[in-house]
Design a protein around this motif. Sequence first.
Motif, PDB file in Angstrom:
ATOM      1  N   HIS A  63     -65.725 -46.448  31.307  1.00 17.70           N
ATOM      2  CA  HIS A  63     -65.770 -46.378  29.850  1.00 17.70           C
ATOM      3  C   HIS A  63     -64.573 -47.013  29.154  1.00 17.70           C
ATOM      4  O   HIS A  63     -64.438 -46.908  27.948  1.00 17.70           O
ATOM      5  CB  HIS A  63     -65.892 -44.914  29.415  1.00 17.70           C
ATOM      6  N   SER A  64     -63.671 -47.658  29.929  1.00 18.66           N
ATOM      7  CA  SER A  64     -62.449 -48.176  29.310  1.00 18.66           C
ATOM      8  C   SER A  64     -62.761 -49.145  28.168  1.00 18.66           C
ATOM      9  O   SER A  64     -62.182 -49.055  27.092  1.00 18.66           O
ATOM     10  CB  SER A  64     -61.573 -48.853  30.353  1.00 18.66           C
ATOM     11  N   LEU A  65     -63.689 -50.074  28.383  1.00 20.13           N
ATOM     12  CA  LEU A  65     -64.028 -51.059  27.354  1.00 20.13           C
ATOM     13  C   LEU A  65     -64.542 -50.371  26.086  1.00 20.13           C
ATOM     14  O   LEU A  65     -64.052 -50.619  24.993  1.00 20.13           O
ATOM     15  CB  LEU A  65     -65.114 -52.006  27.866  1.00 20.13           C
ATOM     16  N   SER A  66     -65.531 -49.516  26.272  1.00 19.20           N
ATOM     17  CA  SER A  66     -66.132 -48.905  25.080  1.00 19.20           C
ATOM     18  C   SER A  66     -65.138 -48.005  24.372  1.00 19.20           C
ATOM     19  O   SER A  66     -65.105 -47.960  23.141  1.00 19.20           O
ATOM     20  CB  SER A  66     -67.403 -48.139  25.453  1.00 19.20           C
ATOM     21  N   THR A  67     -64.291 -47.309  25.133  1.00 15.89           N
ATOM     22  CA  THR A  67     -63.330 -46.411  24.480  1.00 15.89           C
ATOM     23  C   THR A  67     -62.372 -47.191  23.586  1.00 15.89           C
ATOM     24  O   THR A  67     -62.117 -46.820  22.438  1.00 15.89           O
ATOM     25  CB  THR A  67     -62.511 -45.638  25.540  1.00 15.89           C
ATOM     26  N   ILE A  68     -61.835 -48.293  24.097  1.00 18.03           N
ATOM     27  CA  ILE A  68     -60.878 -49.077  23.305  1.00 18.03           C
ATOM     28  C   ILE A  68     -61.532 -49.594  22.029  1.00 18.03           C
ATOM     29  O   ILE A  68     -61.004 -49.434  20.921  1.00 18.03           O
ATOM     30  CB  ILE A  68     -60.322 -50.263  24.132  1.00 18.03           C
ATOM     31  N   PHE A  69     -62.712 -50.181  22.162  1.00 13.78           N
ATOM     32  CA  PHE A  69     -63.284 -50.843  20.996  1.00 13.78           C
ATOM     33  C   PHE A  69     -63.942 -49.863  20.022  1.00 13.78           C
ATOM     34  O   PHE A  69     -64.014 -50.117  18.821  1.00 13.78           O
ATOM     35  CB  PHE A  69     -64.193 -51.998  21.430  1.00 13.78           C
ATOM     36  N   THR A  70     -64.379 -48.718  20.527  1.00 14.13           N
ATOM     37  CA  THR A  70     -64.860 -47.683  19.614  1.00 14.13           C
ATOM     38  C   THR A  70     -63.707 -47.166  18.779  1.00 14.13           C
ATOM     39  O   THR A  70     -63.820 -46.976  17.562  1.00 14.13           O
ATOM     40  CB  THR A  70     -65.489 -46.520  20.423  1.00 14.13           C
ATOM     41  N   THR A  71     -62.561 -46.947  19.434  1.00 12.31           N
ATOM     42  CA  THR A  71     -61.380 -46.461  18.714  1.00 12.31           C
ATOM     43  C   THR A  71     -60.973 -47.446  17.621  1.00 12.31           C
ATOM     44  O   THR A  71     -60.680 -47.058  16.482  1.00 12.31           O
ATOM     45  CB  THR A  71     -60.209 -46.263  19.700  1.00 12.31           C
ATOM     46  N   LEU A  72     -60.941 -48.743  17.955  1.00 14.64           N
ATOM     47  CA  LEU A  72     -60.550 -49.741  16.957  1.00 14.64           C
ATOM     48  C   LEU A  72     -61.569 -49.802  15.809  1.00 14.64           C
ATOM     49  O   LEU A  72     -61.204 -49.866  14.637  1.00 14.64           O
ATOM     50  CB  LEU A  72     -60.406 -51.118  17.605  1.00 14.64           C
ATOM     51  N   ALA A  73     -62.859 -49.747  16.168  1.00  9.01           N
ATOM     52  CA  ALA A  73     -63.899 -49.835  15.136  1.00  9.01           C
ATOM     53  C   ALA A  73     -63.799 -48.666  14.170  1.00  9.01           C
ATOM     54  O   ALA A  73     -63.925 -48.823  12.957  1.00  9.01           O
ATOM     55  CB  ALA A  73     -65.284 -49.867  15.784  1.00  9.01           C
TER      56      ALA A  73
END
Lengths: 410, 410
Positions: B274-284
């Motif tokens: 989930h590293s990818l989704s976690t980073i970009f969800t946080t930024l979004a």
Amino acid sequence: MGIIVQKFGGTSVGSVERIQNVANRVIQEVSRGNQVVVVVSAMGKTTDELVSLATQLSKNPSKREMDMLLTTGEQISISLLAMALQAQGQQAVSLTGWQAGIKTEAIHGNARIVDIDNTRMLELLNAGNVVIVAGFQGIASEAEITTLGRGGSDTTAVAIAAALQADKCDIYTDVTGVFTTDPRYVKSARKLHSVSYDEMLELANLGAGVLHPRAVEFAKNYAIPLEVRSSMEIENGTRVEEEVSMENNLVVRGIAFDKEITRVTVIGVTNGLHSLSTIFTTLAKNGINVDIIIQSMTSANTTNISFSIQTVDLDETLAVLAANKENLGFESIEHESGLAKVSIVGSGMISNPGVAAEMFEVLAANEIQVKMVSTSEIKVSTVVEDVYMLKAVEALHAAFKLEANVEQTV
Amino acid sequence: MGIIVQKFGGTSVGSVERIQNVANRVIQEVSRGNQVVVVVSAMGKTTDELVSLATQLSKNPSKREMDMLLTTGEQISISLLAMALQAQGQQAVSLTGWQAGIKTEAIHGNARIVDIDNTRMLELLNAGNVVIVAGFQGIASEAEITTLGRGGSDTTAVAIAAALQADKCDIYTDVTGVFTTDPRYVKSARKLHSVSYDEMLELANLGAGVLHPRAVEFAKNYAIPLEVRSSMEIENGTRVEEEVSMENNLVVRGIAFDKEITRVTVIGVTNGLHSLSTIFTTLAKNGINVDIIIQSMTSANTTNISFSIQTVDLDETLAVLAANKENLGFESIEHESGLAKVSIVGSGMISNPGVAAEMFEVLAANEIQVKMVSTSEIKVSTVVEDVYMLKAVEALHAAFKLEANVEQTV
């Protein structure tokens, strides 16, 4: 706790600071435990600016499109006031005329309100909101945006007060109330604590724009207590209501006056049943507002008819009469400009038949000649030379004991 | 004879003279025997002025009240255009979003159109009127005024074209069409006769504001032919449609570019699903717009993730990442500003696998280092140092034969 309708005119919402001031006024009323509906006009000069754009594009813009254009003015005010209230933590929702359920005749530019569906306003009030409604506008069948014409925002406020069975309708304006006469001209003018609806109707031309006659009529019909008060200063204004208790010992309540009056006399009108109606129907069709009308019989066959108009309408009046000379059947026209109208108003007159005589006596004592007279149950109007207008007002103001110092002894 | 929808932006209706110019354009279209619906935005600086009033009253004005406020801008434009047409003897009726039957989601500030009831527009057209509709706005259930967000008037125009099965939707703007690249920077840029919907979507950031991506998507879904053209000059613009016949021998149709790009690299991300989704969800969630994303494996247990952002968002991006360091599980952050994005766009690429390689070759021949790459079916984007941006654009413009002189030989 009850429902209070507050109306703020264009000057009262003319800037960001003034809108914040209005928000404070609204919050004060909420803090007294009331549910509040606020009706606002367009900000200060907005309407003039929009009209100027329209006239640059069209010499005679359609009334429908003028309504479309001008109603944006109030829509701007309501949203800004809602934001100002929300910024202070007060829940608020703005509504355009159609959103507030204000249904009018299908006439553009001068529609009358026919019905108000209060459902949405009540829901919002009961959910804890201040409801802010755009004045001056409504919706006709076919989803057409309409406006109510001059003084429309006052009428909106009073009609909403009626539809919500509000306890009171406060009209905030740039004066502190209704005066015995115009305080800009007469130093001893005094603010009235209260006036009756009928007196207010007759005084409506005192301090132009204080309260529109249509709104007063509406308030009278639905028995809505009004208060005219200042949006800038914290003080009681003038209550407009059926029962006038405080000052009912005064027969005359106020003195109205108006310059730039011309008297026109139509001489030798053929004595027919329809001569009066024909002349004034013709003038009305041409948009000429006639005020006082006097008919005097001169012989078995002809009549002289005198009437007063605004001097600005004189040229058109003469032209209309000349164009219809044959049809109307008269001999000649005379006219006299440089006149003014001075009126005394008071519902106490109904039971005091000598008031008109007293007025004429005061004018005569001051050597002011009366050119025309017109009376209603609560008003006596006289037309005099305009150079004597203020002298007449001051003499009557004193004779009928309307001065500021008199109030203190009542 | 058919139905034509014309859309005019804020600059095109920015003054009385320009509104008259728009009226002339509309009448030209009517004189060709077409029924015309005109969609207009708010006049020039109106929206900015209204926003300024709102921010003076509230730091964070409610979106509902902002919609109430801003929709007055288009309402002013439509009524003025109607008056201008009527002054020239052309029957015209203006409609707000709600009057035109434009129904949206119940979201303020950024609603999508869900349905258009075309009854009233058709009735008015069939009665011989030009119908003028306020862009950018609609109505949600509960009689709430909504707005469509950025580029909303383009979307209104295209959606109305779809609802009326219009023959064409003309988007009038302050440029003469869509260019192979930005003509303000590249002298040899050439106006395209036509582009496909997909190409237009990828080129949408060429000459900001020419045509909003949402409107292009809508037009694609309903197969509405668009034309982007100048409201000031009489010349053909650029057609946006499915079939691109004139220039289909060109693989690359346009070159887009964008400055102020920063590359951020998150180093040593714990290798979890989930590293990818976690980073970009946080930024979004923090409103940071991420463009190109590249993930590269470094060892069995950790990953480096690079992405590009607008440089203006760098400080907030670093703060968001730092605040979530533990949660996201990474070692360190690197970043490089002063970058630019250069993209080649063309639907011909789908069948030409060598295009990306050719692009890299051109850049290498010009000694321009490529920092990041991202590809779609009809686009190749590269990130380069911003000092080389225009050099790259010019080299690619020449290499892919997009110059003005090439067109004449086709």
